[in-house]
Design a protein around this motif. Sequence first.
Motif, PDB file in Angstrom:
ATOM      1  N   UNK A   1      27.201 -16.696   1.978  1.00  0.00           N
ATOM      2  CA  UNK A   1      26.273 -17.489   2.637  1.00  0.00           C
ATOM      3  C   UNK A   1      26.859 -18.198   4.108  1.00  0.00           C
ATOM      4  N   UNK A   2      28.153 -18.390   4.174  1.00  0.00           N
ATOM      5  CA  UNK A   2      28.940 -18.564   5.436  1.00  0.00           C
ATOM      6  C   UNK A   2      28.758 -17.505   6.458  1.00  0.00           C
ATOM      7  N   UNK A   3      28.957 -16.322   6.159  1.00  0.00           N
ATOM      8  CA  UNK A   3      28.836 -15.288   6.904  1.00  0.00           C
ATOM      9  C   UNK A   3      27.153 -15.163   7.545  1.00  0.00           C
ATOM     10  N   UNK A   4      26.486 -15.160   6.493  1.00  0.00           N
ATOM     11  CA  UNK A   4      24.967 -15.138   6.943  1.00  0.00           C
ATOM     12  C   UNK A   4      24.698 -16.307   8.102  1.00  0.00           C
ATOM     13  N   UNK A   5      25.298 -17.550   7.831  1.00  0.00           N
ATOM     14  CA  UNK A   5      24.968 -18.734   8.717  1.00  0.00           C
ATOM     15  C   UNK A   5      25.318 -18.358  10.025  1.00  0.00           C
ATOM     16  N   UNK A   6      26.626 -17.700  10.140  1.00  0.00           N
ATOM     17  CA  UNK A   6      27.210 -17.546  11.480  1.00  0.00           C
ATOM     18  C   UNK A   6      26.428 -16.490  12.347  1.00  0.00           C
ATOM     19  N   UNK A   7      26.138 -15.419  11.451  1.00  0.00           N
ATOM     20  CA  UNK A   7      25.076 -14.336  12.120  1.00  0.00           C
ATOM     21  C   UNK A   7      23.862 -14.852  12.661  1.00  0.00           C
ATOM     22  N   UNK A   8      23.259 -15.604  11.856  1.00  0.00           N
ATOM     23  CA  UNK A   8      22.026 -16.120  11.913  1.00  0.00           C
ATOM     24  C   UNK A   8      22.154 -17.040  13.313  1.00  0.00           C
ATOM     25  N   UNK A   9      22.997 -17.886  13.402  1.00  0.00           N
ATOM     26  CA  UNK A   9      22.962 -18.871  14.469  1.00  0.00           C
ATOM     27  C   UNK A   9      23.273 -18.015  15.610  1.00  0.00           C
ATOM     28  N   UNK A  10      24.206 -17.013  15.716  1.00  0.00           N
ATOM     29  CA  UNK A  10      24.667 -16.349  16.653  1.00  0.00           C
ATOM     30  C   UNK A  10      23.637 -15.498  17.204  1.00  0.00           C
ATOM     31  N   UNK A  11      22.635 -14.726  16.368  1.00  0.00           N
ATOM     32  CA  UNK A  11      21.820 -14.080  16.695  1.00  0.00           C
ATOM     33  C   UNK A  11      20.671 -14.826  17.227  1.00  0.00           C
ATOM     34  N   UNK A  12      20.316 -15.876  16.652  1.00  0.00           N
ATOM     35  CA  UNK A  12      19.124 -16.719  17.366  1.00  0.00           C
ATOM     36  C   UNK A  12      19.718 -17.313  18.669  1.00  0.00           C
ATOM     37  N   UNK A  13      20.964 -17.331  19.202  1.00  0.00           N
ATOM     38  CA  UNK A  13      21.344 -18.043  20.426  1.00  0.00           C
ATOM     39  C   UNK A  13      21.207 -16.837  21.429  1.00  0.00           C
ATOM     40  N   UNK A  14      20.955 -15.751  20.792  1.00  0.00           N
ATOM     41  CA  UNK A  14      20.795 -14.448  22.076  1.00  0.00           C
ATOM     42  C   UNK A  14      22.226 -13.725  21.894  1.00  0.00           C
ATOM     43  N   UNK A  15      23.185 -13.840  20.997  1.00  0.00           N
ATOM     44  CA  UNK A  15      24.151 -13.014  21.122  1.00  0.00           C
ATOM     45  C   UNK A  15      24.087 -11.974  20.377  1.00  0.00           C
ATOM     46  N   UNK A  16      24.706 -10.710  20.699  1.00  0.00           N
ATOM     47  CA  UNK A  16      24.931  -9.322  20.014  1.00  0.00           C
ATOM     48  C   UNK A  16      25.635  -9.773  18.528  1.00  0.00           C
ATOM     49  N   UNK A  17      25.197  -9.379  17.422  1.00  0.00           N
ATOM     50  CA  UNK A  17      25.894  -9.722  16.307  1.00  0.00           C
ATOM     51  C   UNK A  17      26.289  -8.458  15.457  1.00  0.00           C
ATOM     52  N   UNK A  18      27.689  -8.558  14.997  1.00  0.00           N
ATOM     53  CA  UNK A  18      28.137  -7.415  14.266  1.00  0.00           C
ATOM     54  C   UNK A  18      28.984  -7.812  12.814  1.00  0.00           C
ATOM     55  N   UNK A  19      28.746  -7.056  11.884  1.00  0.00           N
ATOM     56  CA  UNK A  19      29.428  -7.198  10.627  1.00  0.00           C
ATOM     57  C   UNK A  19      30.262  -6.199  10.216  1.00  0.00           C
ATOM     58  N   UNK A  20      31.601  -6.496  10.159  1.00  0.00           N
ATOM     59  CA  UNK A  20      32.740  -5.597   9.948  1.00  0.00           C
ATOM     60  C   UNK A  20      33.007  -5.653   8.449  1.00  0.00           C
ATOM     61  N   UNK A  21      32.566  -4.853   7.375  1.00  0.00           N
ATOM     62  CA  UNK A  21      32.645  -4.725   6.037  1.00  0.00           C
ATOM     63  C   UNK A  21      33.008  -3.068   5.648  1.00  0.00           C
ATOM     64  N   UNK A  22      33.841  -3.436   4.274  1.00  0.00           N
ATOM     65  CA  UNK A  22      34.019  -2.355   3.658  1.00  0.00           C
ATOM     66  C   UNK A  22      32.731  -1.595   2.868  1.00  0.00           C
ATOM     67  N   UNK A  23      31.823  -2.670   2.650  1.00  0.00           N
ATOM     68  CA  UNK A  23      30.515  -2.427   1.823  1.00  0.00           C
ATOM     69  C   UNK A  23      30.707  -2.547   0.281  1.00  0.00           C
TER      70      UNK A  23
END
Length: 241
Positions: free
Chosen positions: A84-106
């Motif tokens: 939820x925390x990660x999703x919130x940061x990605x959403x807010x960054x994306x909505x602000x026009x910044x390119x977003x990336x998620x680094x994960x092991x999957x």
Amino acid sequence: MNGVITSWDLSVGVDGPGTRFVLFTAGCPLRCQYCQNPETWRMRDGRQLTADEIMDEIGTYRRFISVAGGGVTISGGEPLLQPRFTAELLRRSHDSGLHTALDTSGLLGARATDAMLADTDLVLLDIKSFDPATYRRVTGGPVEPTLRFARRLAGLGRPTWVRFVLVPGLTDAVENVGALARFVASLGNVERVDVLPFHRMATGKYARLGLTFPLADVAPPDQALLDRVHRQFRVHGLATT
């Protein structure tokens, strides 16, 4: 919304395109033998911050990372331990026009909702090995959740960079690399494969934490091995770095 992090940093080129604000979340379910960030393993060793505080910090670098063609990368640890925390940061960054990336092991890819992934411009997917026995030896965990997540990303058409750490005597078997290359080539959404040469730069960090670095006696791959592995990926039409 609160989350637990260990640190943040600025990087160029290796954590997504351009100059990146990279946030390292705390907590990881895997124990990779070559892990360079053992300080991120346990959530209790991190510090709690709100999403507002993180976004304020990102804002101080916004102009710089925008001009440099960069963005925000959520890394770790494992960001999907705090979905939820990660999703919130990605959403807010994306909505602000910044390119977003998620680094994960999957490994915890099932925790990433389609909405989260829609706010993710790029997934940096660490596939430690393809052979299940090798993967478990490297990480202590199973490979199938990661492969399942990779297939899901392909189905959603999410741009992905695959990361593979090349460790002599551990991940370098011809059959292991070849099987991984065939799998990655079958996905259709992988823009490049980052072949990351193993190194021992974290040895001092382990010592400071009172830990033993499992691969302290393993030498980095030589150029001949690096060339062979790059060829194994490229023969399947994959771009490598």
